[in-house]
Enzyme design. Structure first.
Site, PDB file in Angstrom:
ATOM      1  N   ASP A  19       0.785  -1.245   0.000  1.00  0.00           N
ATOM      2  CA  ASP A  19       0.000   0.000   0.000  1.00  0.00           C
ATOM      3  C   ASP A  19       0.813   1.289   0.000  1.00  0.00           C
ATOM      4  O   ASP A  19       0.555   2.194   0.811  1.00  0.00           O
ATOM      5  CB  ASP A  19      -0.966   0.006   1.209  1.00  0.00           C
ATOM      6  CG  ASP A  19      -2.080  -1.008   1.058  1.00  0.00           C
ATOM      7  OD1 ASP A  19      -2.040  -1.802   0.110  1.00  0.00           O
ATOM      8  OD2 ASP A  19      -2.994  -1.004   1.918  1.00  0.00           O
ATOM      9  N   ASP A  59      -4.176  -0.330  -2.224  1.00  0.00           N
ATOM     10  CA  ASP A  59      -5.511  -0.102  -1.680  1.00  0.00           C
ATOM     11  C   ASP A  59      -6.347   0.583  -2.772  1.00  0.00           C
ATOM     12  O   ASP A  59      -5.884   1.551  -3.399  1.00  0.00           O
ATOM     13  CB  ASP A  59      -5.388   0.806  -0.442  1.00  0.00           C
ATOM     14  CG  ASP A  59      -6.433   0.527   0.617  1.00  0.00           C
ATOM     15  OD1 ASP A  59      -6.712  -0.659   0.894  1.00  0.00           O
ATOM     16  OD2 ASP A  59      -6.966   1.504   1.197  1.00  0.00           O
ATOM     17  N   LYS A  99      -6.672  -4.326  -3.580  1.00  0.00           N
ATOM     18  CA  LYS A  99      -7.376  -4.851  -2.407  1.00  0.00           C
ATOM     19  C   LYS A  99      -8.406  -3.842  -1.936  1.00  0.00           C
ATOM     20  O   LYS A  99      -8.198  -2.639  -2.081  1.00  0.00           O
ATOM     21  CB  LYS A  99      -6.368  -5.171  -1.293  1.00  0.00           C
ATOM     22  CG  LYS A  99      -5.483  -3.986  -0.957  1.00  0.00           C
ATOM     23  CD  LYS A  99      -4.315  -4.387  -0.074  1.00  0.00           C
ATOM     24  CE  LYS A  99      -4.642  -4.233   1.390  1.00  0.00           C
ATOM     25  NZ  LYS A  99      -4.947  -2.840   1.785  1.00  0.00           N
ATOM     26  N   CYS A 143      -2.495  -2.520   7.529  1.00  0.00           N
ATOM     27  CA  CYS A 143      -2.428  -3.428   6.377  1.00  0.00           C
ATOM     28  C   CYS A 143      -1.169  -4.287   6.356  1.00  0.00           C
ATOM     29  O   CYS A 143      -1.218  -5.431   5.882  1.00  0.00           O
ATOM     30  CB  CYS A 143      -2.615  -2.642   5.089  1.00  0.00           C
ATOM     31  SG  CYS A 143      -4.328  -2.024   4.948  1.00  0.00           S
TER      32      CYS A 143
END
Ligand code: VGL
Ligand code: ZN
Length: 192
Positions: A19, A59, A99, A143
């Protein structure tokens, strides 16, 4: 003969970069203090000969994503904030796994969303014969933690988190320390 084969097997390690969306770096919608400091180290790792495979997670939320009840709107599909940072060297990155894609299901983990559905990362690593992963990125206490715990418990991988190439949000003081404890309890090796 089988024994000989076993003896010559070596761990095949992948690097997972979690991310590094613009929105998680300073100036972003959910900017993590010092997030940009890890970029040189992450790039050094991504360019090294140490990894059989390098993958990045991203993300990626639709507008009105369920996550925006908890966090400010971030990583909205198609916006600059959702892009990976321009300073991240993607030359050696085999795949980018998005994701949090489904509007009603979040996914802190790069591996499985909160309903347990796979994002495809475990399958890719398995296809490539990966049995060990090193995890870096943002955020240590969200995350990165979720991805590391799923790497061990879900995907059955030997897993290390390289802390010098991670940064945490630390909404409450101690969150990163607690995350480290949780990861260690799950069997993640923490490299300071
Ligand atoms: C993250 C909050 C919301 C992360 C993603 O990458 O740690 N945190 N979405
Ligand atoms: Zn998110």
């Amino acid at each position: 003969m089988c024994k000989l084969y076993t003896l010559t097997m070596e761990a095949k390690t992948a690097l997972i970069i979690v991310d590094l969306n613009n929105d998680f770096l300073p100036g972003g919608a959910l900017g993590v203090t010092g997030g940009d400091e890890i970029l040189p180290r992450v790039n050094q790792l991504a360019r090294s000969e140490d990894y059989a495979l390098v993958v990045a997670t991203q993300d990626w939320h639709q507008q009105a994503h369920v996550s925006f009840a908890t966090w400010p709107a971030h990583c909205v599909a198609g916006t600059l904030g959702a892009e990976l940072h321009a300073g991240l060297d993607l030359a050696n990155v085999h795949a980018v796994i998005r994701k949090g894609f489904d509007v009603d299901v979040d996914s802190y983990s790069g591996f499985y969303n909160e309903n347990g559905a796979s994002n495809g990362l475990a399958e890719l690593l398995q296809t490539r014969g990966i049995d060990q992963v090193d995890i870096v990125g943002i955020a240590t206490d969200y995350c990165v933690k979720a991805t590391a715990i799923d790497a061990v418990e879900g995907a059955g991988l030997k897993t290390r988190v390289l802390l010098d190439a991670c940064r945490g949000v630390e909404v409450n003081p101690g969150d990163v320390a607690n995350a480290i404890n949780e990861m260690q309890t799950a069997g993640v090796e923490i490299i300071a």
